[in-house]
Design a protein around this motif. Structure first.
Motif, PDB file in Angstrom:
ATOM      1  N   ALA A 188      -5.424   1.796   2.913  1.00  0.00           N
ATOM      2  CA  ALA A 188      -6.377   1.447   1.850  1.00  0.00           C
ATOM      3  C   ALA A 188      -7.349   2.593   1.601  1.00  0.00           C
ATOM      4  O   ALA A 188      -7.682   2.926   0.450  1.00  0.00           O
ATOM      5  CB  ALA A 188      -7.129   0.178   2.225  1.00  0.00           C
ATOM      6  N   LEU A 189      -7.803   3.222   2.703  1.00  0.00           N
ATOM      7  CA  LEU A 189      -8.680   4.384   2.549  1.00  0.00           C
ATOM      8  C   LEU A 189      -7.956   5.531   1.852  1.00  0.00           C
ATOM      9  O   LEU A 189      -8.532   6.221   0.991  1.00  0.00           O
ATOM     10  CB  LEU A 189      -9.184   4.825   3.922  1.00  0.00           C
ATOM     11  CG  LEU A 189     -10.135   6.031   3.938  1.00  0.00           C
ATOM     12  CD1 LEU A 189     -11.418   5.703   3.178  1.00  0.00           C
ATOM     13  CD2 LEU A 189     -10.456   6.432   5.371  1.00  0.00           C
ATOM     14  N   VAL A 246     -10.974  -7.872   7.799  1.00  0.00           N
ATOM     15  CA  VAL A 246      -9.851  -7.292   8.552  1.00  0.00           C
ATOM     16  C   VAL A 246     -10.363  -6.495   9.743  1.00  0.00           C
ATOM     17  O   VAL A 246      -9.783  -6.539  10.845  1.00  0.00           O
ATOM     18  CB  VAL A 246      -8.993  -6.408   7.619  1.00  0.00           C
ATOM     19  CG1 VAL A 246      -7.929  -5.662   8.422  1.00  0.00           C
ATOM     20  CG2 VAL A 246      -8.330  -7.257   6.547  1.00  0.00           C
ATOM     21  N   LEU A 247     -11.466  -5.778   9.553  1.00  0.00           N
ATOM     22  CA  LEU A 247     -12.030  -4.996  10.655  1.00  0.00           C
ATOM     23  C   LEU A 247     -12.516  -5.907  11.783  1.00  0.00           C
ATOM     24  O   LEU A 247     -12.316  -5.611  12.981  1.00  0.00           O
ATOM     25  CB  LEU A 247     -13.180  -4.132  10.135  1.00  0.00           C
ATOM     26  CG  LEU A 247     -13.853  -3.208  11.156  1.00  0.00           C
ATOM     27  CD1 LEU A 247     -12.850  -2.210  11.721  1.00  0.00           C
ATOM     28  CD2 LEU A 247     -15.029  -2.475  10.522  1.00  0.00           C
ATOM     29  N   MET A 270      -3.189  -3.958  11.211  1.00  0.00           N
ATOM     30  CA  MET A 270      -4.480  -4.005  10.521  1.00  0.00           C
ATOM     31  C   MET A 270      -5.104  -2.612  10.426  1.00  0.00           C
ATOM     32  O   MET A 270      -5.665  -2.231   9.389  1.00  0.00           O
ATOM     33  CB  MET A 270      -5.419  -4.970  11.243  1.00  0.00           C
ATOM     34  CG  MET A 270      -5.093  -6.427  10.981  1.00  0.00           C
ATOM     35  SD  MET A 270      -6.287  -7.570  11.693  1.00  0.00           S
ATOM     36  CE  MET A 270      -5.867  -7.452  13.426  1.00  0.00           C
ATOM     37  N   GLU A 324       0.828  -1.211   0.000  1.00  0.00           N
ATOM     38  CA  GLU A 324       0.000   0.000   0.000  1.00  0.00           C
ATOM     39  C   GLU A 324       0.860   1.257   0.000  1.00  0.00           C
ATOM     40  O   GLU A 324       0.539   2.248  -0.675  1.00  0.00           O
ATOM     41  CB  GLU A 324      -0.918  -0.017   1.218  1.00  0.00           C
ATOM     42  CG  GLU A 324      -2.029  -1.059   1.118  1.00  0.00           C
ATOM     43  CD  GLU A 324      -2.850  -1.153   2.385  1.00  0.00           C
ATOM     44  OE1 GLU A 324      -3.970  -1.704   2.331  1.00  0.00           O
ATOM     45  OE2 GLU A 324      -2.378  -0.670   3.433  1.00  0.00           O
ATOM     46  N   VAL A 368     -13.353  -6.068  -2.277  1.00  0.00           N
ATOM     47  CA  VAL A 368     -12.579  -5.172  -1.408  1.00  0.00           C
ATOM     48  C   VAL A 368     -13.323  -4.924  -0.102  1.00  0.00           C
ATOM     49  O   VAL A 368     -12.733  -4.944   0.996  1.00  0.00           O
ATOM     50  CB  VAL A 368     -12.289  -3.849  -2.141  1.00  0.00           C
ATOM     51  CG1 VAL A 368     -11.675  -2.827  -1.185  1.00  0.00           C
ATOM     52  CG2 VAL A 368     -11.349  -4.083  -3.316  1.00  0.00           C
ATOM     53  N   LYS A 369     -14.633  -4.704  -0.198  1.00  0.00           N
ATOM     54  CA  LYS A 369     -15.419  -4.479   1.019  1.00  0.00           C
ATOM     55  C   LYS A 369     -15.440  -5.731   1.903  1.00  0.00           C
ATOM     56  O   LYS A 369     -15.398  -5.633   3.143  1.00  0.00           O
ATOM     57  CB  LYS A 369     -16.840  -4.074   0.646  1.00  0.00           C
ATOM     58  CG  LYS A 369     -16.930  -2.671   0.057  1.00  0.00           C
ATOM     59  CD  LYS A 369     -18.363  -2.334  -0.329  1.00  0.00           C
ATOM     60  CE  LYS A 369     -18.443  -0.940  -0.943  1.00  0.00           C
ATOM     61  NZ  LYS A 369     -19.831  -0.591  -1.361  1.00  0.00           N
ATOM     62  N   ASP A 411      -7.794   4.784  -1.840  1.00  0.00           N
ATOM     63  CA  ASP A 411      -9.093   5.020  -2.477  1.00  0.00           C
ATOM     64  C   ASP A 411      -9.332   6.509  -2.701  1.00  0.00           C
ATOM     65  O   ASP A 411      -9.770   6.932  -3.784  1.00  0.00           O
ATOM     66  CB  ASP A 411     -10.197   4.424  -1.603  1.00  0.00           C
ATOM     67  CG  ASP A 411     -11.566   4.630  -2.224  1.00  0.00           C
ATOM     68  OD1 ASP A 411     -11.844   4.025  -3.274  1.00  0.00           O
ATOM     69  OD2 ASP A 411     -12.358   5.417  -1.662  1.00  0.00           O
ATOM     70  N   SER A 452      -3.192  -0.780   7.783  1.00  0.00           N
ATOM     71  CA  SER A 452      -3.528  -1.242   6.426  1.00  0.00           C
ATOM     72  C   SER A 452      -4.883  -0.700   5.977  1.00  0.00           C
ATOM     73  O   SER A 452      -5.050  -0.290   4.824  1.00  0.00           O
ATOM     74  CB  SER A 452      -3.524  -2.769   6.384  1.00  0.00           C
ATOM     75  OG  SER A 452      -4.547  -3.291   7.223  1.00  0.00           O
ATOM     76  N   LEU A 453      -5.854  -0.685   6.907  1.00  0.00           N
ATOM     77  CA  LEU A 453      -7.163  -0.119   6.552  1.00  0.00           C
ATOM     78  C   LEU A 453      -7.060   1.378   6.256  1.00  0.00           C
ATOM     79  O   LEU A 453      -7.679   1.886   5.313  1.00  0.00           O
ATOM     80  CB  LEU A 453      -8.160  -0.368   7.691  1.00  0.00           C
ATOM     81  CG  LEU A 453      -8.599  -1.820   7.901  1.00  0.00           C
ATOM     82  CD1 LEU A 453      -9.478  -1.929   9.142  1.00  0.00           C
ATOM     83  CD2 LEU A 453      -9.344  -2.339   6.679  1.00  0.00           C
ATOM     84  N   ALA A 487     -12.032  -5.893   3.572  1.00  0.00           N
ATOM     85  CA  ALA A 487     -11.934  -4.844   4.589  1.00  0.00           C
ATOM     86  C   ALA A 487     -12.798  -5.182   5.802  1.00  0.00           C
ATOM     87  O   ALA A 487     -12.385  -4.964   6.962  1.00  0.00           O
ATOM     88  CB  ALA A 487     -12.362  -3.505   3.990  1.00  0.00           C
TER      89      ALA A 487
END
Length: 221
Positions: A101-102, A52-53, A94, A12, A45-46, A105, A97-98, A49
């Motif tokens: 990723a945001l 992971v959440l 985690m 990322e 992807v959702k 996007d 990474s989230l 995600a």
């Protein structure tokens, strides 16, 4: 798990660097993300995600449980310490990474909007250039029409002057014709008078000749 999270975070970060700097690879990355957001890509992807959440929340719950155990027991277990560090590291990775990723996007969205706006600006610039070129051509056309109008006005003035001179000549010719007509009428009247006098003189001459012939005949007799 931790190695996988490190790999994801490094990937990322590389994507963010590619988005940040103008390189030939940036277009390829943008196209790849565009394709990923089409079809089933957003659902996948959702799903990832969300998974992971959930794992992140599980790690946080485990850390809270271990901390409560420490408070209840009043002593720190080495195993719990290792688990606490493990869950903390996993949760941090985690969450990072989230967050990355945001960021990817949002960067992709803003870069796409920027590209569309640039295309729109280029189209507007082309239209403005076309309008300016049209104005220049129209101004040149107007100048040409003005020059043509000036030329036509000059020719019109010349024709008017020629027409005036011709009109004067015609007026003079008409006056001459009228004068000649009057003169010819006077000559005709004079001719008629002379003809009448000639006839009178002939009549008188004939009467004189008759008298002479009569007087000569009387003498001979």
């Amino acid at each position: 798990m931790i190695q996988l999270l490190f790999t994801v975070i490094i990937s990322e970060m590389v994507l963010i660097l590619l988005f940040s700097f103008k390189t030939p690879l940036r277009k390829l990355v943008i196209l790849a993300v565009d394709r990923m957001k089409r079809g089933r890509g957003p659902i996948m992807v959702k799903t990832v995600a969300g998974t992971v959440l959930i794992v992140l929340l599980s790690s946080v719950y485990s850390m809270v449980t271990i901390q409560k155990r420490w408070i209840d027991d009043g002593a720190i277990n080495p195993t719990d310490q290792v688990l606490m560090v493990k869950h903390l590291l996993e949760a941090t990775l985690m969450g990072g990474s989230l967050f990355l990723a945001l960021m990817i996007d949002r960067l992709h969205h803003y870069m796409r909007e920027l590209r569309l706006r640039r295309k729109g600006m280029e189209a507007i610039k082309k239209q403005s250039r076309a309008v300016e070129d049209g104005k220049v051509s129209k101004s040149e056309e107007i100048k040409a029409l003005e020059e043509e109008r000036t030329t036509l006005e000059t020719k019109l003035k010349q024709l008017e002057s020629v027409l005036d001179s011709k009109t004067k000549d015609i007026t003079t010719s008409e006056a001459n014709v009228v004068a000649l007509r009057k003169q010819s009428e006077g000559l005709l009247l004079e001719y008629d008078r002379l003809l009448e006098e000639n006839q009178n003189l002939r009549g008188q001459l004939q009467s004189v000749e008759r008298r002479l012939s009569r007087s000569g005949s009387k003498k001979n007799s």
